[in-house]
Write a protein that holds these residues in place. Sequence first.
Motif, PDB file in Angstrom:
ATOM      1  N   VAL A 138      80.850  -7.265  62.336  1.00  0.00           N
ATOM      2  CA  VAL A 138      80.929  -7.955  61.053  1.00  0.00           C
ATOM      3  C   VAL A 138      82.232  -8.751  60.985  1.00  0.00           C
ATOM      4  N   THR A 139      82.132 -10.041  60.601  1.00  0.00           N
ATOM      5  CA  THR A 139      83.309 -10.908  60.523  1.00  0.00           C
ATOM      6  C   THR A 139      83.721 -11.216  59.091  1.00  0.00           C
ATOM      7  N   ALA A 140      82.846 -10.978  58.109  1.00  0.00           N
ATOM      8  CA  ALA A 140      83.198 -11.197  56.702  1.00  0.00           C
ATOM      9  C   ALA A 140      84.032 -10.029  56.189  1.00  0.00           C
ATOM     10  N   ASP A 141      84.867 -10.284  55.180  1.00  0.00           N
ATOM     11  CA  ASP A 141      85.632  -9.191  54.586  1.00  0.00           C
ATOM     12  C   ASP A 141      84.708  -8.120  54.025  1.00  0.00           C
ATOM     13  N   THR A 142      83.659  -8.551  53.336  1.00  0.00           N
ATOM     14  CA  THR A 142      82.612  -7.648  52.845  1.00  0.00           C
ATOM     15  C   THR A 142      81.274  -8.338  53.051  1.00  0.00           C
ATOM     16  N   LEU A 143      80.379  -7.680  53.759  1.00  0.00           N
ATOM     17  CA  LEU A 143      79.069  -8.263  54.067  1.00  0.00           C
ATOM     18  C   LEU A 143      77.981  -7.464  53.355  1.00  0.00           C
ATOM     19  N   ASN A 144      77.231  -8.116  52.460  1.00  0.00           N
ATOM     20  CA  ASN A 144      76.167  -7.446  51.732  1.00  0.00           C
ATOM     21  C   ASN A 144      74.995  -7.115  52.645  1.00  0.00           C
ATOM     22  N   ILE A 145      74.416  -5.949  52.422  1.00  0.00           N
ATOM     23  CA  ILE A 145      73.171  -5.547  53.084  1.00  0.00           C
ATOM     24  C   ILE A 145      72.048  -5.700  52.066  1.00  0.00           C
ATOM     25  N   ARG A 146      70.978  -6.365  52.449  1.00  0.00           N
ATOM     26  CA  ARG A 146      69.841  -6.575  51.555  1.00  0.00           C
ATOM     27  C   ARG A 146      68.594  -5.899  52.121  1.00  0.00           C
TER      28      ARG A 146
END
Length: 328
Positions: A274-282
Motif C-alpha cells: 500500500v502506497t497511500a497514507d490510508t487506503l479504503n477497502i470496499r
Amino acid sequence: MKTKYGFKLFSIQEFENYIKNIKVGRTVLYIQQHHTYSPNYDLCNDINQLELQKGMKNHHVNTNGWSDIGQHFSTFPDGSIATGRSIENSPACIYGFNANAICIENVGNFDTGNDVMTRLQKETIVKMTALLCAKFNIPVSSDRIVYHHWFNLASGERNNGAGGNKSCPGTAFFGGNKVADCESNFLPLVQNVKNQIPTPTPISILEYRIITANKLNVRSLPSYTSEKALDRDAIPLGSVLRIFEEKNGWYKISSSSSHWIAGRHTEKVTRATVTADTLNIRNGSGSNFSIVGSLAKGTEIFITEEKNGWCKIGLETKWVKDTFVTKT
C-alpha cells in the motif's frame, strides 16, 4: 519441554530450536504483540502455565465462539513459552489484520500501575520476536511488528491509537504502547538480538499461490499417490504459500524439503504494498461500494483478482483501488 492439553511448553532455548526446525507453509509478514490483561500475574505460578493456556482456549472457543485459541504463542513471567493454535492458521487477535501474522500473547496486565514485567519475560519476548523475524525474514520495524493498540476495534483500521482502541499490549509495555514507544524502547532490543542470529542465504521464490481448498495435504512427491509429508500439517483455506518449483501441475512449497501441493487447489496471487497514507477497502470493485475497512501505508497485501482498476485482496469480498498499491 512439557506437553499437556495439546500444548507444548518451552524454555526460550527450546523454543529457538523448535522455531528453527518447524516447517511453515503460509507466508508470514507480521508479528503481533498483545497482553492478556486477564490472566494476570496474580494467577501465575511456576507450574500452571498450560492450565492457564487451556483456560484461555476454553474462553476463546466457548465464550467467543472461535474455532481454537486465538494466539500462536503465550509468554509467562518465568520466561517460558506455550504453543497455541497451529502456526499454519491465521490468528484471531486483531480484527481486520490477522492474515499473514503470528500472534504473541504476553501473560500479564502491563497497563501502568499493574503487573511489572519480570526480567525473564522481557528477555523471552525480545528474543522470540527476533527469532521469528529471522525465521520469516521480517524487517524489525513498526510496519511489521505491531501492537494491538494501534488498530481500531470496530473497523480494523490502523490509527495508531487515535480512538476506539484497546490499551493492549499495555501502557507500560516496554515503556509504552505508542508507535514512538515501540520504535524507541522495543525494536532496538529486538534488532540487537536479531543481529546475532545467523541469516540464511536468500532463496529465489518462483511465485505466490493461495489455497482454495478447505485443507490441502502436503505430499512428499508431486503425485496424488505419494505419501503425505509427516513433518507438517495440511494447509488451510486462504493461506498464501511461497512456490519454489513447478512440476506437472504440482508446486514445491519448501526450499529444503520435498514438500509438494496440487496446483488445482490453488490460485496465483500477486504481492503488493500500500502506497497511500490510508487506503479504503470496499466490498466491491468500485467507489460506489461501501467502505468496510482501511489499510495503512506500507501494509503488504496479496491480490487475487483485478477488475476495472480495482484489486481484490485474498479470497474475501474486499477490494482496493490499484493506483494506491505497488506490486512487488
